[in-house]
Design an enzyme around this catalytic site. Structure first.
Site, PDB file in Angstrom:
ATOM      1  N   THR A  33       0.834  -1.186   0.000  1.00  0.00           N
ATOM      2  CA  THR A  33       0.000   0.000   0.000  1.00  0.00           C
ATOM      3  C   THR A  33       0.872   1.240   0.000  1.00  0.00           C
ATOM      4  O   THR A  33       2.097   1.141   0.046  1.00  0.00           O
ATOM      5  CB  THR A  33      -0.968  -0.019   1.204  1.00  0.00           C
ATOM      6  OG1 THR A  33      -1.931   1.023   1.066  1.00  0.00           O
ATOM      7  CG2 THR A  33      -0.219   0.166   2.516  1.00  0.00           C
ATOM      8  N   ASN A  34       0.255   2.402  -0.110  1.00  0.00           N
ATOM      9  CA  ASN A  34       0.948   3.686  -0.035  1.00  0.00           C
ATOM     10  C   ASN A  34       0.528   4.396   1.237  1.00  0.00           C
ATOM     11  O   ASN A  34      -0.579   4.183   1.722  1.00  0.00           O
ATOM     12  CB  ASN A  34       0.559   4.578  -1.222  1.00  0.00           C
ATOM     13  CG  ASN A  34       1.282   4.206  -2.503  1.00  0.00           C
ATOM     14  OD1 ASN A  34       2.266   3.494  -2.484  1.00  0.00           O
ATOM     15  ND2 ASN A  34       0.776   4.714  -3.610  1.00  0.00           N
TER      16      ASN A  34
END
Ligand code: CTP
Ligand code: CA
Length: 218
Positions: A33-34
């Protein structure tokens, strides 16, 4: 509301947005994820509603309440975000990509939890679709706004994205000034050049972005 923010700047306009991170599954309990709280995107959705727009917000996983008056579609992965955006795209006047979309996803998600064994583990990643560039490339594309969060050379990268993705507006900021914070210092880039905004709360910055994009719509 800011003094220059007239409540009906986007009256009757339809605005489609993305916000938050995406989550690319690796197995049932893990993924890539970011870092993105979704705060800037949700603040912008609120500002668009205050300006009189109909707002559809496609959101990755965030822990934020849905702003009043916003139609929210929750997704996890970039592929799901892409499909939700294209499903909602017909009839939109504006598309704003605020999401921190994962550029790559694991080439396959394991059905069962991955067990540890060897000392090294190599992941194969595939490029995700560029949602914003794909929307902007449509024949009857809405006015397209992108975000560029950079760690250096903000002017160069932001102006590069404006041109490469064929956008009408890019909102640029340095990540060290923004991630996880309630305030933000941004620079707007459009065909006329660069327009730095004073550092302010994400709500104030959102209202200034709405004022600027309303001017571009006319
Ligand atoms: N974006 C998107 N879909 C992607 C990647 C990015 O819609 N797969 C959008 C983002 O929401 C943002 C803009 O494109 O509005 C710029 O995203 P950014 O990550 O800064 O740019 P990239 O084109 O992915 O380039 P890089 O990460 O290499 O800087
Ligand atoms: Ca990226």
């Amino acid at each position: 509301l800011l003094a220059h923010f007239q409540p009906k700047l986007l009256a009757g306009r339809r605005v489609l947005m993305t916000a938050g991170p995406t989550f690319e599954a690796l197995d049932p309990v893990r993924g890539l994820t970011n870092l993105s709280s979704g705060k800037m995107g949700f603040a912008l959705a609120r500002a668009c509603v205050q300006a009189g727009a109909h707002v559809t917000l496609v959101s990755g996983p965030v822990s934020l309440p849905t702003p009043q008056g916003v139609t929210r579609i929750d997704v996890q992965s970039a592929s799901q975000m892409h499909d939700a955006v294209f499903g909602a795209l017909p009839g939109q006047d504006v598309f704003i990509g605020v999401a921190a979309v994962a550029d790559y996803r694991p080439s396959q998600a394991a059905a069962d939890k991955i067990k540890k064994s060897a000392d090294t583990l190599t992941l194969e990643l595939l490029r995700n679709p560029d949602i914003l560039a794909a929307v902007a490339a449509q024949p009857d594309a809405p006015l397209c706004v992108g975000f560029a969060a950079e760690s250096r050379n903000l002017d160069g990268y932001a102006q590069g994205k404006l041109q490469a993705k064929k956008l009408q507006l890019v909102v640029g900021n340095l990540v060290q000034d923004s991630i996880g914070r309630d305030s933000n210092a941004v620079v707007l880039y459009d065909a006329a050049g660069r327009h730095p905004l004073p550092p302010a709360s994400k709500d104030d910055v959102a209202q200034r972005i709405v004022s600027h994009l309303a001017g571009l719509l006319k």
